[in-house]
Design a protein around this motif. Structure first.
Motif: not given
Length: 388
Positions: A262-267
């Motif tokens: 989750g913390y390695a994502t970007n939106f």
């Protein structure tokens, strides 16, 4: 022929003499009656340019061979018929790169293959039946899209003297624009992509960035495409840094280890604009990052520096989380080329495309990606008035 100056990319950048370039371009006029986009854009010229550049320091900066698809517009036509703007985006091969031991002060280029951009203003100073002699002033850029660091980029300002040869006498436009009705279509589109980047000079191996985006908007006159949408990205480098208990995670953000995916994502959200030239699309997006939590660590690693103290100890100074960090964390951008399977001139209801783009945090490269996508057009909304 271009003569110019390679700008300094970093402190203590190698000294350069006069930059010299030779470009050979092949282009076409776009006066065919079925090219609606050409009529809408006042009949620009399109083509491809091949160039050789000597940056003015063969040992430390070297030479580049570049290939650019380009488009050329007449500008200020009412004031003068002689002024044109040419823009090209493509790729280049550079034969000299940064090396920590042999070439430590050239921090501009670190890879053989790079993105290239070229923008030139041309003024026709003398015209004959089949030849135009032109003066030009422009800007050139080479960088690798954050696929290896350091990547300050090579930027140049150049002056040119050139000749344009026509295979026939100056053609006159076929004024068919009156046959095109003003119209618009609503579209929806999606794409998936895979890109590559590096995290920092310490973590300088390429890893993947996976992305997906959906968008909707309007296509105006089969030429101008405007819309907005939502993107989601997953950064493999971010995930691995969290999973491997990176120092800054342990010190500042230990809760990241509870959900590394989750913390390695970007939106975020984005606005998109695209110029449709038949099978080709030139695209520029401007976005707003709603969620990109790991960028705090990304920034500190990339904007920081290290040095060896007098007692031999290595001191690491992290990048400051200042107002500029807040802007870079918030604003994203994306620019590149797309190729459509079916020509947009025919307004196909279904279309498939492939694309190559450079993605950035504001104007600083983030990753380079390849994508494939699909566009669906709804029915025309046509106005009764005609163009011209």
């Amino acid at each position: 022929m271009h003569l110019g100056k390679t700008l300094e990319a970093n402190t203590d950048f190698p000294k350069t003499s006069l930059q010299k370039s030779v470009f050979l371009s092949y282009g076409v006029y776009n006066f065919k009656p079925n090219k609606e986009w050409a009529a809408r854009l006042n009949y620009p010229k399109t083509g491809i340019a091949l160039g050789y550049t000597d940056f003015g320091n063969s040992d430390k900066i070297g030479q580049a061979i570049s290939l650019y698809p380009f488009i050329e517009f007449a500008i200020l036509r009412k004031a003068t018929p002689n002024l044109n703007l040419q823009i090209g985006i493509g790729a280049s091969y550079t034969n000299t790169q940064f090396d920590a031991i042999e070439n430590p002060f050239n921090r501009a280029i670190t890879t053989d293959l790079n993105w290239s951009f070229r923008s030139f203003l041309y003024y026709d100073i003398y015209k004959k039946q089949k030849t135009d002699y032109r003066l030009g002033l422009g800007y050139l850029h080479h960088s690798n899209g954050h696929t290896r660091l350091p990547n300050q980029g090579l930027n140049s300002l150049a002056f040119s003297l050139s000749a344009k040869f026509d295979s026939r006498y100056k053609p006159k436009p076929i004024h068919t624009a009156h046959s095109f009705s003003n119209k618009s279509q609503t579209y929806i589109s999606w794409r998936v992509g895979i890109g590559q980047n590096v995290l920092s000079e310490e973590f300088n191996s390429k890893k993947e960035v996976y992305s997906i985006a959906i968008s909707a908007g309007k296509i105006i006159n089969n030429t101008f495409k405007f819309g907005g949408g939502f993107y989601y990205r997953f950064y493999e480098h971010y995930y691995d840094y969290i999973k491997n208990d990176g120092d800054l995670v342990d010190e500042q953000l230990p809760h990241f280890k509870d959900n590394p995916f989750g913390y390695a994502t970007n939106f975020g959200l984005f606005a998109t604009s695209e110029l449709l030239l038949g099978h080709i699309g030139f695209e520029f997006d401007l976005g707003l990052n709603i969620y990109k939590p790991f960028y705090k660590i990304d920034w500190q690693l990339n904007q920081g520096y290290s040095f060896v103290s007098g007692n031999g100890e290595t001191i690491v100074v992290l990048g400051e989380l200042d107002w500029y960090y807040e802007i870079k964390r918030t604003v994203s951008s994306r620019m590149g080329l797309k190729y459509y399977l079916w020509s947009n001139t025919k307004a196909p209801k279904h279309n498939i495309f492939i694309g190559a783009h450079i993605n950035a945090n504001l104007g600083q490269a983030d990753f380079t990606d390849l994508s494939i996508g699909y566009t669906y057009r709804f029915n025309y909304k046509e106005q009764t008035n005609k163009l011209l």
